[in-house]
Design an enzyme around this catalytic site. Sequence first.
Site, PDB file in Angstrom:
ATOM      1  N   TYR A  60       0.750  -1.026  -0.562  1.00  0.00           N
ATOM      2  CA  TYR A  60      -0.706  -0.134  -0.140  1.00  0.00           C
ATOM      3  C   TYR A  60       1.277   0.683   0.264  1.00  0.00           C
ATOM      4  CZ  TYR A  60      -3.426  -3.542   2.170  1.00  0.00           C
ATOM      5  OH  TYR A  60      -4.098  -4.674   2.667  1.00  0.00           O
ATOM      6  N   HIS A 122       1.015 -11.969   2.133  1.00  0.00           N
ATOM      7  CA  HIS A 122       0.264 -10.665   1.653  1.00  0.00           C
ATOM      8  C   HIS A 122      -0.707 -12.224   0.689  1.00  0.00           C
ATOM      9  CE1 HIS A 122      -1.497  -6.687   0.241  1.00  0.00           C
ATOM     10  NE2 HIS A 122      -2.333  -7.533   0.491  1.00  0.00           N
TER      11      HIS A 122
END
Length: 321
Positions: A60, A122
């Site tokens: 991000y 992730h």
Amino acid sequence: EAQPRPTNERLLPLPFDQQIPQVGLGMCCRASAYDDELVYRTVLWYLLSGGRHIDGAHLYLNHKAIGRGIREAMRRADIPREEIFVTTKLWTRDFGYNRTKELVPQFLEELDLEYIDLILMHAPSHFFPKLMSNDCTRRGITNAECRRETWLALSELREAGVMKNVGVSNFHVQHFQDLEALQTPQYNPDNKPVAPIAVNQFQFNPFSPDFAVDTYNYCQKNGIVVTAYASLGGAMNHISSSSLHTLESISAKHSTTITQIALRWAVQKNVVVIPGTGNPKHMRENLGVYDFSLTDEDMAALDNLRNDEMAKKFFYMEPLD
């Protein structure tokens, strides 16, 4: 003015005597999660509103701003660092033993923290393997081997104090079995440390398909905490009028929003939720899910939503290889 932590706050136990607050703040997937000033303010407002769990990821690109918000909240409200639970994630591009060992300590510098509470893999593998390579694909090893060596690297970093716990995201039952193999001499001949899987974060809500429910059940049975993203899953645009009526009638009964009902359903299933918002009013509403309870009848009606034929058309991330 800083608010205290929610009175009825619920925390779930993790390995190594840690606890994770059941309502967190997701720092992904909206405009305010990618602007440094807005990220800083979002984290600051959330912590000053009494929230104590921030969920981010290296992907991000907002570690620095998150860290700045945390430090400012600690300064303004005298919040001890150990009260704040910080999660981040290692993206698939950086999987592989050496790359993981090299990159993850840099997360500490980016966040400007002495330790991270939880680091997740992730995803089990690349979403677009033909477009992306990593250390594993360049060496021609399988996804399962890549997961295992990445997990060993994370386990060693945990022992070195970089993070308190290690977990995964978007994993399904077959992926856990790859990591469990590290308990055997065949896959871990040097008997390296293998951290327990503390958390699995995946898409989970009342409309979840069978494979997601199977993953939830597996995690519950094996002591792995579930964190849910997409708690309404965008499914509101896809569901039938009868499902919408169910949600509306339960929310009217409890004088809450439909979002709060979906979050509370998850909380009562012992699931951590991480709704994302940059709006202080919505932050308070999300933390307000600790203030009411759903009845057994409410829970059964919400569990039944997954049988909605229209909801089945909604996009869910299918298990990766």
